[in-house]
Scaffold this motif. Structure first.
Motif, PDB file in Angstrom:
ATOM      1  N   ASP A 112      -9.298 -20.242 -18.989  1.00 23.75           N
ATOM      2  CA  ASP A 112     -10.460 -19.360 -18.894  1.00 23.75           C
ATOM      3  C   ASP A 112     -10.077 -17.897 -19.020  1.00 23.75           C
ATOM      4  OD1 ASP A 112     -12.641 -21.119 -18.529  1.00 23.75           O
ATOM      5  OD2 ASP A 112     -12.041 -21.468 -16.455  1.00 23.75           O
ATOM      6  N   GLY A 113      -8.797 -17.598 -19.177  1.00 26.12           N
ATOM      7  CA  GLY A 113      -8.357 -16.200 -19.164  1.00 26.12           C
ATOM      8  C   GLY A 113      -8.483 -15.566 -17.792  1.00 26.12           C
ATOM      9  N   ASN A 114      -8.562 -16.377 -16.752  1.00 23.82           N
ATOM     10  CA  ASN A 114      -8.814 -15.897 -15.383  1.00 23.82           C
ATOM     11  C   ASN A 114      -7.548 -16.052 -14.545  1.00 23.82           C
ATOM     12  OD1 ASN A 114     -10.953 -17.045 -12.630  1.00 23.82           O
ATOM     13  ND2 ASN A 114      -9.917 -15.112 -12.912  1.00 23.82           N
ATOM     14  N   MET A 115      -6.858 -14.922 -14.292  1.00 22.57           N
ATOM     15  CA  MET A 115      -5.571 -14.983 -13.597  1.00 22.57           C
ATOM     16  C   MET A 115      -5.635 -14.311 -12.229  1.00 22.57           C
ATOM     17  SD  MET A 115      -3.951 -16.710 -15.808  1.00 22.57           S
ATOM     18  CE  MET A 115      -2.370 -16.747 -14.968  1.00 22.57           C
ATOM     19  N   HIS A 116      -4.739 -14.780 -11.361  1.00 21.70           N
ATOM     20  CA  HIS A 116      -4.599 -14.177 -10.037  1.00 21.70           C
ATOM     21  C   HIS A 116      -3.222 -13.541  -9.915  1.00 21.70           C
ATOM     22  CE1 HIS A 116      -8.311 -16.091  -9.126  1.00 21.70           C
ATOM     23  NE2 HIS A 116      -7.824 -17.305  -9.207  1.00 21.70           N
ATOM     24  N   PRO A 117      -3.095 -12.261 -10.244  1.00 23.15           N
ATOM     25  CA  PRO A 117      -1.843 -11.563  -9.963  1.00 23.15           C
ATOM     26  C   PRO A 117      -1.752 -11.334  -8.452  1.00 23.15           C
ATOM     27  CG  PRO A 117      -3.124 -10.456 -11.690  1.00 23.15           C
ATOM     28  CD  PRO A 117      -4.028 -11.419 -10.987  1.00 23.15           C
ATOM     29  N   ASN A 118      -0.699 -11.864  -7.844  1.00 26.96           N
ATOM     30  CA  ASN A 118      -0.537 -11.751  -6.393  1.00 26.96           C
ATOM     31  C   ASN A 118       0.566 -10.752  -6.092  1.00 26.96           C
ATOM     32  OD1 ASN A 118      -2.534 -13.613  -5.608  1.00 26.96           O
ATOM     33  ND2 ASN A 118      -1.209 -15.300  -6.258  1.00 26.96           N
ATOM     34  N   ILE A 119       0.161  -9.660  -5.452  1.00 24.24           N
ATOM     35  CA  ILE A 119       1.059  -8.525  -5.241  1.00 24.24           C
ATOM     36  C   ILE A 119       1.672  -8.641  -3.852  1.00 24.24           C
ATOM     37  CG2 ILE A 119       1.188  -6.009  -5.195  1.00 24.24           C
ATOM     38  CD1 ILE A 119      -1.559  -6.128  -6.811  1.00 24.24           C
ATOM     39  N   VAL A 120       3.017  -8.620  -3.784  1.00 30.97           N
ATOM     40  CA  VAL A 120       3.720  -8.793  -2.511  1.00 30.97           C
ATOM     41  C   VAL A 120       4.003  -7.428  -1.899  1.00 30.97           C
ATOM     42  CG1 VAL A 120       5.735  -9.806  -1.394  1.00 30.97           C
ATOM     43  CG2 VAL A 120       4.769 -10.893  -3.438  1.00 30.97           C
ATOM     44  N   VAL A 121       3.527  -7.228  -0.685  1.00 34.57           N
ATOM     45  CA  VAL A 121       3.710  -5.929  -0.014  1.00 34.57           C
ATOM     46  C   VAL A 121       4.253  -6.131   1.400  1.00 34.57           C
ATOM     47  CG1 VAL A 121       1.908  -4.696  -1.284  1.00 34.57           C
ATOM     48  CG2 VAL A 121       1.305  -5.993   0.778  1.00 34.57           C
ATOM     49  N   ASP A 122       4.821  -5.059   1.928  1.00 31.42           N
ATOM     50  CA  ASP A 122       5.266  -5.034   3.322  1.00 31.42           C
ATOM     51  C   ASP A 122       4.163  -4.346   4.128  1.00 31.42           C
ATOM     52  OD1 ASP A 122       6.415  -4.698   5.762  1.00 31.42           O
ATOM     53  OD2 ASP A 122       8.230  -3.688   5.025  1.00 31.42           O
ATOM     54  N   ARG A 123       3.457  -5.134   4.909  1.00 31.66           N
ATOM     55  CA  ARG A 123       2.327  -4.572   5.647  1.00 31.66           C
ATOM     56  C   ARG A 123       2.750  -3.464   6.611  1.00 31.66           C
ATOM     57  NH1 ARG A 123      -1.958  -8.864   6.149  1.00 31.66           N
ATOM     58  NH2 ARG A 123      -1.076 -10.700   5.169  1.00 31.66           N
ATOM     59  N   ALA A 124       4.007  -3.540   7.042  1.00 32.01           N
ATOM     60  CA  ALA A 124       4.478  -2.567   8.036  1.00 32.01           C
ATOM     61  C   ALA A 124       4.934  -1.264   7.379  1.00 32.01           C
ATOM     62  CB  ALA A 124       5.623  -3.176   8.846  1.00 32.01           C
ATOM     63  N   ASP A 125       4.940  -1.221   6.063  1.00 32.45           N
ATOM     64  CA  ASP A 125       5.472  -0.059   5.353  1.00 32.45           C
ATOM     65  C   ASP A 125       4.372   0.594   4.519  1.00 32.45           C
ATOM     66  OD1 ASP A 125       6.729   1.779   3.753  1.00 32.45           O
ATOM     67  OD2 ASP A 125       7.986   0.315   2.686  1.00 32.45           O
ATOM     68  N   PRO A 126       3.867   1.744   4.960  1.00 34.72           N
ATOM     69  CA  PRO A 126       2.772   2.398   4.226  1.00 34.72           C
ATOM     70  C   PRO A 126       3.124   2.664   2.759  1.00 34.72           C
ATOM     71  CG  PRO A 126       3.146   3.481   6.347  1.00 34.72           C
ATOM     72  CD  PRO A 126       4.261   2.490   6.181  1.00 34.72           C
ATOM     73  N   ALA A 127       4.385   2.953   2.474  1.00 39.32           N
ATOM     74  CA  ALA A 127       4.758   3.215   1.079  1.00 39.32           C
ATOM     75  C   ALA A 127       4.622   1.955   0.237  1.00 39.32           C
ATOM     76  CB  ALA A 127       6.192   3.744   1.012  1.00 39.32           C
ATOM     77  N   SER A 128       5.013   0.816   0.811  1.00 40.60           N
ATOM     78  CA  SER A 128       4.882  -0.461   0.096  1.00 40.60           C
ATOM     79  C   SER A 128       3.403  -0.787  -0.135  1.00 40.60           C
ATOM     80  CB  SER A 128       5.567  -1.575   0.900  1.00 40.60           C
ATOM     81  OG  SER A 128       5.243  -2.835   0.350  1.00 40.60           O
ATOM     82  N   LEU A 129       2.601  -0.580   0.906  1.00 40.22           N
ATOM     83  CA  LEU A 129       1.154  -0.825   0.771  1.00 40.22           C
ATOM     84  C   LEU A 129       0.561   0.068  -0.318  1.00 40.22           C
ATOM     85  CD1 LEU A 129      -0.124  -1.253   4.443  1.00 40.22           C
ATOM     86  CD2 LEU A 129      -0.414  -2.879   2.562  1.00 40.22           C
ATOM     87  N   GLU A 130       0.997   1.305  -0.329  1.00 38.81           N
ATOM     88  CA  GLU A 130       0.493   2.243  -1.319  1.00 38.81           C
ATOM     89  C   GLU A 130       0.873   1.794  -2.733  1.00 38.81           C
ATOM     90  OE1 GLU A 130      -1.561   4.574  -1.348  1.00 38.81           O
ATOM     91  OE2 GLU A 130      -1.148   5.134  -3.438  1.00 38.81           O
ATOM     92  N   ARG A 131       2.128   1.329  -2.885  1.00 43.75           N
ATOM     93  CA  ARG A 131       2.553   0.837  -4.200  1.00 43.75           C
ATOM     94  C   ARG A 131       1.729  -0.393  -4.605  1.00 43.75           C
ATOM     95  NH1 ARG A 131       7.747   1.850  -2.128  1.00 43.75           N
ATOM     96  NH2 ARG A 131       8.108  -0.361  -1.732  1.00 43.75           N
ATOM     97  N   GLY A 132       1.451  -1.239  -3.628  1.00 39.70           N
ATOM     98  CA  GLY A 132       0.653  -2.435  -3.886  1.00 39.70           C
ATOM     99  C   GLY A 132      -0.757  -2.097  -4.336  1.00 39.70           C
ATOM    100  N   ARG A 133      -1.345  -1.124  -3.650  1.00 38.25           N
ATOM    101  CA  ARG A 133      -2.705  -0.710  -4.031  1.00 38.25           C
ATOM    102  C   ARG A 133      -2.720  -0.103  -5.424  1.00 38.25           C
ATOM    103  NH1 ARG A 133      -6.423  -0.077   0.435  1.00 38.25           N
ATOM    104  NH2 ARG A 133      -5.309  -0.388   2.382  1.00 38.25           N
ATOM    105  N   ARG A 134      -1.646   0.617  -5.748  1.00 42.33           N
ATOM    106  CA  ARG A 134      -1.603   1.228  -7.069  1.00 42.33           C
ATOM    107  C   ARG A 134      -1.497   0.132  -8.145  1.00 42.33           C
ATOM    108  NH1 ARG A 134       2.238   4.127 -10.052  1.00 42.33           N
ATOM    109  NH2 ARG A 134       3.876   3.957  -8.471  1.00 42.33           N
ATOM    110  N   ALA A 135      -0.664  -0.864  -7.851  1.00 35.88           N
ATOM    111  CA  ALA A 135      -0.522  -1.972  -8.802  1.00 35.88           C
ATOM    112  C   ALA A 135      -1.867  -2.702  -8.977  1.00 35.88           C
ATOM    113  CB  ALA A 135       0.545  -2.942  -8.315  1.00 35.88           C
ATOM    114  N   PHE A 136      -2.551  -2.906  -7.851  1.00 36.58           N
ATOM    115  CA  PHE A 136      -3.875  -3.544  -7.878  1.00 36.58           C
ATOM    116  C   PHE A 136      -4.809  -2.770  -8.814  1.00 36.58           C
ATOM    117  CE2 PHE A 136      -8.191  -3.694  -6.098  1.00 36.58           C
ATOM    118  CZ  PHE A 136      -8.399  -5.046  -5.914  1.00 36.58           C
ATOM    119  N   ASP A 137      -4.857  -1.451  -8.642  1.00 38.10           N
ATOM    120  CA  ASP A 137      -5.736  -0.623  -9.486  1.00 38.10           C
ATOM    121  C   ASP A 137      -5.303  -0.664 -10.950  1.00 38.10           C
ATOM    122  OD1 ASP A 137      -7.489   0.144  -7.510  1.00 38.10           O
ATOM    123  OD2 ASP A 137      -6.379   1.960  -6.985  1.00 38.10           O
TER     124      ASP A 137
END
Lengths: 478, 478
Positions: free
Chosen positions: A395-420
């Motif tokens: 269906d062309g429908n993919m789930h990119p799953n981004i791995v982040v460190d919840r305890a690390d704001p920088a990791s979360l920020e990188r994850g959000r950027r990848a999401f966007d």
């Protein structure tokens, strides 16, 4: 539950006119204020989404009781948040502060199965697997099979327009919803649609409510179309050294007019996560694995051979058919384990089990699948976050799953950027910001970008027409 | 066209600020005021529906021109009636007095066919058969095949959510509409939906516009999903001594999980009308004929044999398979001639060629088909009017065609009473007042009965939200 809690809870009851109204309408046992229960109903399975403890959780048993709840909430100006099994992945079922959470779990009866007209009528709290099993016993088939199918409810499936693995051949939930009963913001009961195979009487209100994520009304009854039971399927695995080759194989399968009943892709990250979670003998050295099935009866062996040929021509390293139904079921089970396996993988990727997943959901036209897969790999490298990709390749429908460190704001920020970046890429490729998980809280901004200001104004106008006071699920979708 | 007429027309142009605005926006050649042309655009093919000569017919070529027309009509307070090929059967395309009729026939380009993503993008004026042929040349299939498919437009098909003979297996128009471009009452351009196989971003506005019969906006572009070309089909004829037996056979075909690609019923009236119109060797002594086809490839012969068994068990007098594709095509052609043949039959049934047809369209759950057929025969006897029945039996969607003498008020009155009785019967059997023709002007009262006062209020709220001034197609549907 301690006595103290019970006393606190009873004390609140005594002081809230809204709770008194709800108890008068539903009886005490259907109006829950135990703090543990309230916290349990605070959110669905989406990460990164705001939530708040509700004022009360109600479990009505009938349409009349739902209507009474809606009227009481409206009278007292309390927001009303409908919930099914809370397996959603976009925060659409998350509670807001002081909300009445309306759980449909007590409305769990299958009211009718009609094998001649091929329909079933169910209450919204019926679990997907329960309905699927009940109709299978009648020789029929209810296709929609979201990953959560063993626990999610038909009401929730309708509200999110749930997809699944069958969709590549059989379509999503909305293709199977013939009619609905819905309680409106006024407390009135609306019946939409029909019990017939065809019907064009008036606007398609049924499909307006399907996928509206509880923002327009509370679904209290669902009439679904059923199919004849499919024939047994044959299953094939193709292993690739690159995701781009796997993507090209998917495009060629479509271009050749083949109609697999399942066409799923798992990348190396997911293969390794699954093997770590439960060893199945999957090729963890592969970059991508395609899992395909056909259920075309006496033609199935031929169709499977043609899919195998396409995969080989696209550069597959290895192609093999499941030797029997047991092996096919095991492969399907491996695919179904992708989500919990990645959750475990993510948790263990960072110290203290603090790893988490940002689960994305993007769909592009089939012809752009290879470009999407390439782009996600580029985003992972640029943002410096691990991203595993799994999904409904056909269906062309993919789930990119981004791995982040919840305890690390920088990791979360990188994850959000990848999401966007993935959302941006999906739209650039002519795709949509959500193929099946929905908008909820997670993708409101991306919805607005996708549909543009005119689209947003039309959404707002329809919301205002049906729910002028903003009673239902405030802050979701729009 | 005489010189006098031309002068009258030019005179009107000179005096109407609306016409001046339209000519300024579209150029003279796209703004038609010739009285013959205006009369030609007054109505669609429905009988018994009011109509009026429009003020002007415009033929915009681009979305921008449609937007300019909508803004001009809004500015001058003129009603705007969208029209395709005017083949509709419910009066939805009928003009009202002083209307701007917006004909989409000049927007007739196929913009894109993508065999990998299996989509086509077309302008609304593309004729159904043109699109079907173009995608067939790419090895693809656009299923919706209304009776009017050789002349009706995709825009009209979308606006009425057209059905056809393929629907029993492949579904109706709305199943194939992925996305739309629509000009709203404000003149703004809305894009709905997507190009992807799946998508749940926001409310399903696409399907809100599909079937809305031009009351919510003007469709200016349509993105449709395509299927792989079906395999060749095998065709079977079953002849019955009673319509009830034929109805029972249809129910059993469904109950046994068979999935014919076509399952049509013609009653004796239609068989005789077709034989009179063009002799084909049909059994005119039969009470009912079922025409079935299967396109399941290597399994087709088995499936056809099972359908034959079911028909024999249900009491068929004769069952035979088409000996080759030529005979199958001839049988399909006979079915397609039902409509013109009945028109001729009706015309000749009364002196002076004054006979006419009230073409009805009712759908019931498949299990109630036999009851519907019995009921229609009872209505014919009670009301004293001939009623022939033809239609999509596999979907429970029948067209009772009521023969009346247009010159005789008493006959017309009996016809209208029969029409109402059939509608009442359809709803009593759990059906809908329109399976595929739509509401238009013909069934507004029956729509209101079917959806009830709450449903009417929701329709009105949505209409008001999208078209607050009532610009689009006033008086239709609601």
């Amino acid at each position: 539950m301690t006595d103290v809690r019970r006393r606190v809870s009873l004390c609140c009851v005594a002081t809230s006119p809204l709770l008194a109204d709800l108890r008068a309408a539903l009886g005490d046992d259907a109006v829950l204020t135990d703090p543990d229960l309230l916290r349990m109903h605070e959110r669905d399975e989406a990460d990164l989404c705001a939530s708040a403890t509700p004022l009360v959780v109600v479990r009505p048993r009938t349409t009349e009781e739902v209507s009474a709840v809606v009227r009481a909430a409206a009278r007292h100006g309390a927001p009303l948040v409908p919930q099914g099994a809370r397996t959603g992945l976009a925060g659409a079922a998350n509670s807001v502060a002081d909300a009445v959470v309306l759980s449909t779990v007590a409305m769990d009866r299958i009211l009718e199965i009609d094998p001649v007209s091929r329909i079933a009528v169910v209450q919204p709290g019926v679990v997907n697997a329960t309905l699927a099993g009940a109709v299978r016993r009648e020789g029929l088939y209810y296709p929609p099979d979201p990953g959560s199918w063993e626990s999610s409810t038909i009401g929730g499936n309708v509200s999110t327009n749930a997809g699944g693995m069958c969709c590549v051949k059989y379509g999503v939930t909305t293709e199977y919803v013939l009619g609905l009963e819905v309680v409106l913001a006024s407390g009135e009961v609306l019946r939409t649609g029909r019990r017939t195979a065809k019907g064009v009487a008036g606007y398609d209100l049924t499909r307006l409510f399907v996928g509206s994520e509880g923002t327009l009304g509370v679904v209290t009854e669902v009439t679904v179309a059923l199919r004849p039971a499919p024939e047994e399927s044959l299953t094939l695995v193709a292993v690739f050294d690159s995701t781009a080759e796997a993507g090209a194989a998917v495009a060629q399968i479509a271009a050749k007019g083949l109609a697999p009943s399942l066409l799923e892709l798992l990348d190396r990250t997911h293969l390794r996560a699954i093997e770590a979670y439960r060893p199945m003998g999957l090729r963890t050295d592969a970059q991508a694995l395609l899992l395909a099935a056909v259920d075309t009866g006496s033609r199935a062996a031929d169709d499977l051979a043609r899919i195998a040929e396409v995969c080989e021509a696209a550069g597959a390293d290895e192609v093999y058919a499941a030797s029997d139904a047991v092996e096919a079921a095991a492969l399907l089970q491996a695919r179904r384990m992708a989500h919990p396996a990645m959750e475990r993988f993510a948790a263990e990727a960072y110290p203290g089990g603090n790893g988490g997943l940002i689960i994305d959901d993007v769909a592009v036209p089939r012809g752009s699948l290879a470009a999407l897969l390439d782009g996600v790999a580029r985003v992972a490298a640029e943002c410096g976050v691990p991203i595993g990709v799994v999904g409904h390749a056909g269906d062309g429908n993919m789930h990119p799953n981004i791995v982040v460190d919840r305890a690390d704001p920088a990791s979360l920020e990188r994850g959000r950027r990848a999401f966007d970046e993935i959302m941006r890429l999906g739209l650039e490729l002519g795709g949509t910001c959500t193929g099946e998980h929905g908008v909820g809280l997670l993708k409101r901004d991306w919805l607005a970008r996708e549909i543009g200001p005119v689209g947003v104004r039309v959404h707002q106008a329809i919301k205002a027409a049906l729910d002028p006071e903003g009673l239902f699920n405030p802050g979701k979708v729009l």
